[in-house]
Design an enzyme around this catalytic site. Structure first.
Site, mmCIF file in Angstrom:
data_model
loop_
_atom_site.group_PDB
_atom_site.id
_atom_site.type_symbol
_atom_site.label_atom_id
_atom_site.label_comp_id
_atom_site.label_asym_id
_atom_site.label_seq_id
_atom_site.Cartn_x
_atom_site.Cartn_y
_atom_site.Cartn_z
ATOM 1 N N PRO A 185 0.815 -1.211 0.000
ATOM 2 C CA PRO A 185 0.000 0.000 0.000
ATOM 3 C C PRO A 185 0.852 1.267 0.000
ATOM 4 O O PRO A 185 1.929 1.292 0.585
ATOM 5 C CB PRO A 185 -0.766 -0.072 1.330
ATOM 6 C CG PRO A 185 -0.666 -1.475 1.792
ATOM 7 C CD PRO A 185 0.567 -2.048 1.178
ATOM 8 N N GLY A 188 2.253 4.000 -4.753
ATOM 9 C CA GLY A 188 2.005 4.815 -5.939
ATOM 10 C C GLY A 188 1.333 4.060 -7.077
ATOM 11 O O GLY A 188 1.428 4.483 -8.228
ATOM 12 N N LYS A 189 0.628 2.975 -6.783
ATOM 13 C CA LYS A 189 -0.019 2.219 -7.861
ATOM 14 C C LYS A 189 -1.125 3.039 -8.516
ATOM 15 O O LYS A 189 -1.188 3.139 -9.739
ATOM 16 C CB LYS A 189 -0.582 0.900 -7.305
ATOM 17 C CG LYS A 189 0.492 -0.019 -6.749
ATOM 18 C CD LYS A 189 -0.076 -1.325 -6.238
ATOM 19 C CE LYS A 189 -0.948 -1.155 -5.006
ATOM 20 N NZ LYS A 189 -0.242 -0.603 -3.838
ATOM 21 N N HIS A 406 23.084 -10.382 8.740
ATOM 22 C CA HIS A 406 22.507 -11.633 8.271
ATOM 23 C C HIS A 406 22.642 -11.773 6.747
ATOM 24 O O HIS A 406 23.138 -12.783 6.242
ATOM 25 C CB HIS A 406 21.038 -11.660 8.695
ATOM 26 C CG HIS A 406 20.266 -12.866 8.266
ATOM 27 N ND1 HIS A 406 19.916 -13.866 9.136
ATOM 28 C CD2 HIS A 406 19.771 -13.224 7.057
ATOM 29 C CE1 HIS A 406 19.238 -14.789 8.472
ATOM 30 N NE2 HIS A 406 19.137 -14.431 7.210
ATOM 31 N N GLU A 407 22.249 -10.727 6.034
ATOM 32 C CA GLU A 407 22.286 -10.815 4.572
ATOM 33 C C GLU A 407 23.718 -10.870 4.051
ATOM 34 O O GLU A 407 24.012 -11.620 3.114
ATOM 35 C CB GLU A 407 21.534 -9.643 3.936
ATOM 36 C CG GLU A 407 20.045 -9.570 4.287
ATOM 37 C CD GLU A 407 19.279 -10.839 3.951
ATOM 38 O OE1 GLU A 407 19.675 -11.557 3.005
ATOM 39 O OE2 GLU A 407 18.300 -11.145 4.658
ATOM 40 N N HIS A 410 24.981 -14.433 4.343
ATOM 41 C CA HIS A 410 24.594 -15.280 3.206
ATOM 42 C C HIS A 410 25.539 -15.049 2.027
ATOM 43 O O HIS A 410 26.003 -15.975 1.386
ATOM 44 C CB HIS A 410 23.188 -14.916 2.712
ATOM 45 C CG HIS A 410 22.068 -15.432 3.551
ATOM 46 N ND1 HIS A 410 21.964 -16.744 3.931
ATOM 47 C CD2 HIS A 410 20.971 -14.812 4.059
ATOM 48 C CE1 HIS A 410 20.850 -16.904 4.646
ATOM 49 N NE2 HIS A 410 20.232 -15.748 4.742
HETATM 50 P P1 ADP Z 1 -1.259 2.926 -3.754
HETATM 51 O O1 ADP Z 1 -2.308 3.012 -4.809
HETATM 52 O O2 ADP Z 1 -0.063 2.135 -4.186
HETATM 53 O O3 ADP Z 1 -1.753 2.487 -2.425
HETATM 54 P P2 ADP Z 1 -1.282 5.743 -4.091
HETATM 55 O O4 ADP Z 1 -0.979 5.877 -5.526
HETATM 56 O O5 ADP Z 1 -2.712 5.852 -3.703
HETATM 57 O O6 ADP Z 1 -0.683 4.397 -3.527
HETATM 58 O O7 ADP Z 1 -0.407 6.803 -3.283
HETATM 59 C C1 ADP Z 1 -0.986 7.735 -2.397
HETATM 60 C C2 ADP Z 1 -0.263 9.054 -2.474
HETATM 61 O O8 ADP Z 1 1.083 8.916 -2.015
HETATM 62 C C3 ADP Z 1 -0.121 9.572 -3.885
HETATM 63 O O9 ADP Z 1 -1.238 10.318 -4.248
HETATM 64 C C4 ADP Z 1 1.126 10.433 -3.799
HETATM 65 O O10 ADP Z 1 0.846 11.680 -3.232
HETATM 66 C C5 ADP Z 1 1.972 9.660 -2.822
HETATM 67 N N1 ADP Z 1 2.872 8.727 -3.502
HETATM 68 C C6 ADP Z 1 2.849 7.383 -3.407
HETATM 69 N N2 ADP Z 1 3.819 6.821 -4.150
HETATM 70 C C7 ADP Z 1 4.485 7.828 -4.740
HETATM 71 C C8 ADP Z 1 5.599 7.895 -5.632
HETATM 72 N N3 ADP Z 1 6.209 6.775 -6.061
HETATM 73 N N4 ADP Z 1 6.016 9.115 -6.049
HETATM 74 C C9 ADP Z 1 5.401 10.233 -5.614
HETATM 75 N N5 ADP Z 1 4.354 10.232 -4.778
HETATM 76 C C10 ADP Z 1 3.886 9.063 -4.329
HETATM 77 ZN ZN ZN Z 2 18.322 -15.432 5.554
#
Ligand code: ADP
Ligand code: ZN
Ligand code: MG
Length: 597
Positions: A185, A188-189, A406-407, A410
């Site tokens: 979560p 930035g998806k 640890h890493e 390995h």
């Molecule tokens: P996800 O969908 O992965 O849960 P979000 O895209 O909803 O995450 O991210 C929430 C907010 O966090 C975005 O609107 C942005 O403001 C910030 N954010 C998250 N990831 C990034 C990133 N890689 N670069 C810049 N801002 C980000």
């Molecule tokens: Zn290990």
């Protein structure tokens, strides 16, 4: 809004909000009323959203506009609310309000998000509440997303499909239909999906999987159908399904109940729609999930979501870039060092960093400062970390140190072992929920047979993590449990399946397959032989562990130095890593042990 409100087009309204001209907004299910600030004339308007604006609430919040969300129709602006029509309307509204309350509940009292989703609920239950951006633009571009370069690179291709579809169609190439964004979560998806639409300049139709779960049976499926038919009309465009896991969970898991039935119908409809169009029509489906493991396998079949893009937590330089993006709108004091902040925020996802910048700005404003200072960031980091620790994502300094030793353990042990496995990357950026760090070993060629010395080498490599903890910290942690499990399984297979022990080439497989009739292929093993197998397994593991200890004791200084580098950089790969591994010295007894055990 008693003084004659004037009609306004929706796009103009959005522009006025963006230009910070709007004072106050009242959001009704099918109408938005708003008033301009006095310095812009103070006039009131009403407007009809052609489509729901996904981000209206956050847009309003980010421009400091006061707003109210109303789900009733008692006050009217244009005087059409009377008689049977009024009755029908309020019936519709009751349904709307009901769904809205459910959503609020689900959001766990998070008023902000509740309101966001409440916007889409109104008349016309079966109609998709997917929201499009009126100008076909999300306004988000790749420049707004930082620290996820690999994901951006892969999605760049999707942008090209959408923007220059003809190029692909002419040559007869099949454009992929579905791309699944996978990652924890806040990485930035959703932002990336919007950026794809923004970069390609195409409409973005989005809906969230969780919106379906509380609906009446059949409604979700109808919405999916509607969503796709609208998308086809607007092609080229993007359909984005957030939280795909909420509808895409593996089917037929349990006793059917209302919720399950609804979800399955929705999922089935989604699969049908996925099969019923092809990417060459110009519609590309993006979806996001942070729980790919629970998705129904049917979703991943070729021709459906056959592409996966990993959106992972950022490493240190990625975090610095993200901080730069979010610091753009903030006045920074001279002493602020974003790289230093990046080093102190291991484990933060993009959303946490955005939150951090905002916390720091709030802190500065509260203290009546003109600019945000490093001290504000320090305090904000503590706050955000305190919040995150509850979700157990952030490591204490001692934990981080343990993981780093640890890493490296390995890697150093693995560097001496036969079998063409090359250590290519070590990372202590926390990934997912399980792994705190990882060491990546890539076979240089495909291997189908495991030689005896390679097997011993693997055992020692697996136990190298635990050995490094013992040597450097004098304490061992629970972090090695997975390694120990793997090593034990491997040592046992060596004896019971591969015949690699003094028990000879006899198969003693203890957990062989059982047939339905209860018979099994297992040979009967006497208690003595079982005990002997256990002894042999323990013996191989003890020896492998002793060898790992010997190697790390001999290379104690290197272990120390490499760990310090890893703690500083979080990721070690390429030339610098190979330079470290080339320095590992082999104890004299290594060769004999590898050959003879
Ligand atoms: P996800 O969908 O992965 O849960 P979000 O895209 O909803 O995450 O991210 C929430 C907010 O966090 C975005 O609107 C942005 O403001 C910030 N954010 C998250 N990831 C990034 C990133 N890689 N670069 C810049 N801002 C980000
Ligand atoms: Zn290990
Ligand atoms: Mg999201």
């Amino acid at each position: 809004m008693k003084t004659a409100a004037r009609p306004q087009v929706y796009s103009k309204f959005v522009q006025q909000v963006q230009a910070s001209q709007v004072q106050r907004v009242t959001i009704r299910p099918n109408q938005i009323e708003y008033t301009l600030k006095p310095e812009f004339g103070g006039q009131s308007y009403y407007t009809q959203p052609t489509d729901r604006h996904d981000d209206l609430v956050s847009l309003l919040q980010s421009h400091g506009v006061e707003f109210t969300t109303l789900t009733d129709t008692t006050t009217d602006t244009n005087g059409t609310n009377a008689g049977i029509l009024g009755l029908l309307l309020s019936l519709g509204m009751m349904l709307g309000a009901f769904a809205w309350l459910l959503k609020l509940n689900k959001a766990g009292g998070g008023v902000g998000s509740g309101m966001g989703s409440g916007l889409g609920v109104g008349l016309g239950v079966g109609r998709s509440n997917a929201r499009t951006y009126s100008q076909g633009k999300t306004g988000v571009t790749f420049a707004d997303v930082a620290g996820v370069d690999e994901a951006k690179q892969e999605l760049q291709e999707v942008v090209d499909f959408l923007a220059n579809g003809d190029k692909y169609r002419k040559i007869g190439a099949k454009i992929p239909k579905g791309v699944l964004l996978v990652g924890p979560p806040g990485t930035g998806k959703t932002l990336l999906a919007k950026a794809v639409a923004g970069e390609a300049g195409v409409p973005f139709l989005s809906m969230s999987g969780s919106e379906f779960v509380e609906l009446f049976v059949g409604v979700g499926a109808a919405r999916v159908r509607d969503l796709f038919s609208r998308a086809k009309r607007q092609a080229p465009c993007i359909i984005f399904i957030d939280e795909l896991d909420a509808i895409g969970k593996t089917r037929g898991g349990g006793i059917p109940n209302g919720g399950n039935d609804e979800r399955e119908q929705t999922l089935n409809q989604l699969l049908t729609e996925l099969d019923g169009f092809d990417g060459n029509e110009g519609v590309i489906l993006l979806a996001a999930t942070n729980r790919p493991e629970i998705l129904d396998p049917a979703l991943r079949r070729p021709g459906r979501f056959d592409r996966q893009v990993l959106v992972d937590r950022p490493d240190k330089s990625g975090r610095a870039e993200i901080l730069r993006v979010h610091a753009q709108g903030v006045i920074l004091g001279e002493d602020v060092d974003l790289d230093a902040i990046a080093s102190q925020t291991a484990g933060f996802a993009g959303a946490d960093l955005a939150n951090l910048v905002n916390e720091a700005a709030l802190m500065a404003a509260r203290n009546n400062r003109q600019a945000v200072l490093m001290a504000d960031f320090k305090e904000a980091i503590e706050r955000v970390v305190a919040g995150l620790e509850k979700r157990s994502r952030i490591l204490t300094p001692l934990e981080r140190q343990t993981v780093a030793y640890h890493e490296i353990g390995h890697a150093l042990v693995g560097a001496l072992m036969p079998g063409h496995h090359k250590v290519t990357k070590i990372s202590i950026v926390p990934r997912g929920l399980a792994a705190l760090g990882y060491t990546l070993q890539m076979p240089e060629t495909d291997r189908f047979l495991l030689l005896e010395d390679e097997l011993r080498g693997q055992l020692a490599t697996l136990l190298g993590g635990r050995a490094a903890e013992e040597i450097s910290l004098g304490k061992i942690s629970s972090g090695a449990s997975d390694d120990i499990q793997k090593a034990t399984d491997l040592a046992e297979r060596a004896v019971t399946q591969y015949g690699m022990s003094h028990l000879g080439p006899v198969a003693f497989e203890k957990n062989a397959a059982q047939f339905i009739d209860g018979s099994s292929t297992r040979r009967a093993i006497s208690a003595e032989v079982t005990a002997e197998i256990d002894r042999q397994v323990k013996h191989s593991l003890d020896q492998a562990y002793a060898m790992a200890l010997a190697i790390l004791r001999l290379n104690r200084n290197l272990l120390e130095a490499a760990t310090q580098v890893l703690l500083k950089q979080e990721v070690l790969e390429g030339e610098p890593l190979q330079a470290i591994l080339a320095q590992v010295q082999a104890p004299t007894e290594l060769q004999a042990w590898l050959t003879n055990g």
